[in-house]
Design a protein around this motif. Sequence first.
Motif, PDB file in Angstrom:
ATOM      1  N   LEU A  50       0.848  -0.999   0.128  1.00  0.00           N
ATOM      2  CA  LEU A  50       0.020   0.026   0.177  1.00  0.00           C
ATOM      3  C   LEU A  50       0.885   1.405   0.048  1.00  0.00           C
ATOM      4  O   LEU A  50       0.399   2.217  -0.599  1.00  0.00           O
ATOM      5  CB  LEU A  50      -0.665  -0.136   1.273  1.00  0.00           C
ATOM      6  N   VAL A  52       2.597   2.432   3.075  1.00  0.00           N
ATOM      7  CA  VAL A  52       2.545   2.821   4.476  1.00  0.00           C
ATOM      8  C   VAL A  52       3.873   2.661   4.868  1.00  0.00           C
ATOM      9  O   VAL A  52       4.463   3.256   5.601  1.00  0.00           O
ATOM     10  CB  VAL A  52       1.393   2.328   5.436  1.00  0.00           C
ATOM     11  N   ARG A  71       3.838   7.601  -4.075  1.00  0.00           N
ATOM     12  CA  ARG A  71       3.218   7.996  -2.894  1.00  0.00           C
ATOM     13  C   ARG A  71       1.802   7.277  -2.580  1.00  0.00           C
ATOM     14  O   ARG A  71       1.301   6.701  -3.853  1.00  0.00           O
ATOM     15  CB  ARG A  71       2.926   9.436  -2.600  1.00  0.00           C
ATOM     16  N   ILE A  72       1.381   6.878  -1.503  1.00  0.00           N
ATOM     17  CA  ILE A  72       0.223   6.202  -1.329  1.00  0.00           C
ATOM     18  C   ILE A  72      -0.974   6.471  -2.215  1.00  0.00           C
ATOM     19  O   ILE A  72      -1.637   5.864  -2.971  1.00  0.00           O
ATOM     20  CB  ILE A  72      -0.361   6.427   0.065  1.00  0.00           C
ATOM     21  N   SER A  73      -1.029   7.997  -2.294  1.00  0.00           N
ATOM     22  CA  SER A  73      -2.371   8.536  -2.997  1.00  0.00           C
ATOM     23  C   SER A  73      -2.068   8.328  -4.569  1.00  0.00           C
ATOM     24  O   SER A  73      -3.194   8.445  -5.514  1.00  0.00           O
ATOM     25  CB  SER A  73      -2.422   9.998  -2.835  1.00  0.00           C
ATOM     26  N   GLU A  74      -0.919   7.954  -5.053  1.00  0.00           N
ATOM     27  CA  GLU A  74      -0.406   7.814  -6.482  1.00  0.00           C
ATOM     28  C   GLU A  74      -0.520   6.633  -7.053  1.00  0.00           C
ATOM     29  O   GLU A  74      -0.792   6.167  -8.010  1.00  0.00           O
ATOM     30  CB  GLU A  74       0.792   8.364  -6.790  1.00  0.00           C
ATOM     31  N   ILE A  77      -4.674   2.228  -5.274  1.00  0.00           N
ATOM     32  CA  ILE A  77      -4.546   0.826  -4.635  1.00  0.00           C
ATOM     33  C   ILE A  77      -6.022   0.929  -3.555  1.00  0.00           C
ATOM     34  O   ILE A  77      -5.957   1.732  -2.717  1.00  0.00           O
ATOM     35  CB  ILE A  77      -3.474   0.376  -3.898  1.00  0.00           C
ATOM     36  N   TYR A  79      -8.071   0.162  -0.406  1.00  0.00           N
ATOM     37  CA  TYR A  79      -7.662  -0.817   0.760  1.00  0.00           C
ATOM     38  C   TYR A  79      -8.634  -0.800   1.695  1.00  0.00           C
ATOM     39  O   TYR A  79      -9.552   0.230   2.048  1.00  0.00           O
ATOM     40  CB  TYR A  79      -6.477   0.083   1.210  1.00  0.00           C
ATOM     41  N   GLY A  99     -13.081   9.034  -2.515  1.00  0.00           N
ATOM     42  CA  GLY A  99     -11.827   8.837  -3.495  1.00  0.00           C
ATOM     43  C   GLY A  99     -12.243   9.659  -4.850  1.00  0.00           C
ATOM     44  O   GLY A  99     -11.547  10.357  -5.504  1.00  0.00           O
ATOM     45  N   ALA A 102     -11.942  13.379  -4.236  1.00  0.00           N
ATOM     46  CA  ALA A 102     -10.463  13.651  -4.296  1.00  0.00           C
ATOM     47  C   ALA A 102      -9.669  13.560  -5.593  1.00  0.00           C
ATOM     48  O   ALA A 102      -8.964  14.351  -5.822  1.00  0.00           O
ATOM     49  CB  ALA A 102      -9.759  12.660  -3.211  1.00  0.00           C
ATOM     50  N   ALA A 147     -13.496   1.362  -1.667  1.00  0.00           N
ATOM     51  CA  ALA A 147     -12.276   1.079  -2.159  1.00  0.00           C
ATOM     52  C   ALA A 147     -12.224   0.842  -3.729  1.00  0.00           C
ATOM     53  O   ALA A 147     -11.533   0.913  -4.537  1.00  0.00           O
ATOM     54  CB  ALA A 147     -11.821  -0.481  -1.395  1.00  0.00           C
TER      55      ALA A 147
ATOM     56  N   GLU B 172      -5.729   8.825   1.763  1.00  0.00           N
ATOM     57  CA  GLU B 172      -4.533   8.646   1.050  1.00  0.00           C
ATOM     58  C   GLU B 172      -4.722   7.851   0.015  1.00  0.00           C
ATOM     59  O   GLU B 172      -4.489   8.040  -1.335  1.00  0.00           O
ATOM     60  CB  GLU B 172      -3.203   8.693   1.432  1.00  0.00           C
ATOM     61  N   LEU B 174      -7.404   6.523  -1.353  1.00  0.00           N
ATOM     62  CA  LEU B 174      -8.367   6.797  -2.144  1.00  0.00           C
ATOM     63  C   LEU B 174      -7.911   7.905  -3.121  1.00  0.00           C
ATOM     64  O   LEU B 174      -8.910   8.364  -3.896  1.00  0.00           O
ATOM     65  CB  LEU B 174      -9.605   7.342  -1.286  1.00  0.00           C
ATOM     66  N   GLY B 175      -6.742   8.328  -3.039  1.00  0.00           N
ATOM     67  CA  GLY B 175      -6.314   9.362  -3.929  1.00  0.00           C
ATOM     68  C   GLY B 175      -6.291  10.797  -3.207  1.00  0.00           C
ATOM     69  O   GLY B 175      -6.039  11.682  -4.033  1.00  0.00           O
ATOM     70  N   HIS B 180      -6.752  17.212   1.256  1.00  0.00           N
ATOM     71  CA  HIS B 180      -7.930  16.495   1.246  1.00  0.00           C
ATOM     72  C   HIS B 180      -7.942  15.952   2.629  1.00  0.00           C
ATOM     73  O   HIS B 180      -9.024  15.874   3.375  1.00  0.00           O
ATOM     74  CB  HIS B 180      -8.013  15.429   0.478  1.00  0.00           C
ATOM     75  N   TRP B 184     -10.944  17.394   4.695  1.00  0.00           N
ATOM     76  CA  TRP B 184     -11.755  16.445   4.606  1.00  0.00           C
ATOM     77  C   TRP B 184     -11.936  15.525   5.700  1.00  0.00           C
ATOM     78  O   TRP B 184     -12.824  14.607   6.131  1.00  0.00           O
ATOM     79  CB  TRP B 184     -11.885  15.661   3.368  1.00  0.00           C
TER      80      TRP B 184
END
Lengths: 241, 267
Positions: A50, A52, A71-74, A77, A79, A99, A102, A147, B172, B174-175, B180, B184
């Motif tokens: 993931l 982390v 990065r996680i956001s990129e 995935i 979860y 999501g 975002a 997810a 994070e 979730l993008g 955010h 949020w």
Amino acid sequence: MSELRVENLSKSYGKMKALDKVNLTVKPSEFLVVMGPSGCGKTTLLLTVLGVLKPDEGRMYIDGKDIDSLRISERNIGYAPQDFGLFPHLSTHDNVAFGLRAKARGKSEVEACVAEMLSLVGLEGLEQRKPSELSGGQKQRVALARALAINPYLLLLDEPLSNIDEITKAEVKVNLKETVKRTGVTTVCVMHDAEDALELGDRIAVMHAGRVIQCATPTDLLKNPEGELVRELLHHLVKIQ
Amino acid sequence: MQTETKIGEPAKKSLDKFNLALRMMAGAFILFMLVSLFYLYVAVGSSWGLVAKALFDSRILGALWISVSSAFIVGAIAIVVAIPTAYVLTYNNFRGKTLMETLLIEFPQTFPPATVGLVYLLMLGPGSPIDIAYTYPAVIIAKLYVSAPFALSFTLRRFREIHRTGLDVIAESLGGRTRHVLFWVLIPLSAIDLLGGFSLTWARAMGELAATLIFAGAIQWKTEIFPVVVLTTSQSDPPLALAASLIAAVLSIVALMIFKWIVGRRR
């Protein structure tokens, strides 16, 4: 439908090796269950994929693309943690829409996708409910819908059945597998219960002391457990006669 | 001889001496904390006319306005700066972080306020490139240094709690980007704590005296705050000082109770 490839992944906490040169390939649309006793490194594997946790060594690829530096956001995935991790201040609708918003999707796209996801997990009509007003099984489905809403390359599930009561567990299990199969998303699911693992997984990776000691289909695993350790684990967990 | 308690009979209450001692100690402390407020009420009670007089006294009204308005501004600024600072301290590990937190939270609460006022007077007073001494902004700055640690401490504690739940990681995954996660997740889930931090900052700012007096002085309707009026009139006109103190005490209690009520409703 993506492929996850993990090569020589290692992670230590002090002197304790949580992951010890793990090699694993999860095929597109496959439902892989990572199974093993507590402390075997299965959650560490999940959190490393993931993003982390940073691995000490090794590489991870999604469809051949190295994701280590992302990065996680990129990583895109999906979860769902053990406690579902729903945002307590948001409704079911807003949890699922999180999501998409975002990622700055348009309002109509968000609404359509949320409706589709809630229909997929069978939660129509509960859009305005807060997590505190949902049962364990419903929370699990919201977490799954949330997810899946981002159309992830990979879905990571951490002990999805551990917070579900025994009465609804069988139903949740069927729903979980059906939902995931319908979307075709490649899934890595961590579980400690061998019976659940054998029922859900297309393949099962058995972990012990940070290593994957066997990765096979449920049938192969039961027929040909590799080594005394796998045999003992299965015998202990499934009570094979 | 041991006595047996039969089923259905209420258990005989034994005298727990330790429990009694705890109650007595708590009682003594509660008395100590409340007696001054009660004395204030009794002392003014004989001459309520003075309270009315104080309410119409231009100097007291001016001080009340400066105190209340500056405390609100300080509370608002404290929250605005506490949020990014708490975020940085929650998500970044660096050498000297513990020292940094001590300097930002505990130290300002123990550092003598008079010294704070003196430092600001030398740094931002006559002779320095930016001279704001004896102005309303000086009131804000002096109060902010002394009071803002309350807002930071509340916000930081809550952000760390949320971080431990892993909700930020889910956002994070979730993008969600930093904005955010902050707007949020962290801020909405910290609303009560931010309000709690604001109210304590406000209350501390209301009571601040020394730093403000030294750096901002006591110019009526400009920088003179309520505690300064009490201090200066306590020698020349003690009854008026007492009446003014009662007004300030009532105002603070009412404001704090309103904040607590809002926090209670949100829970």
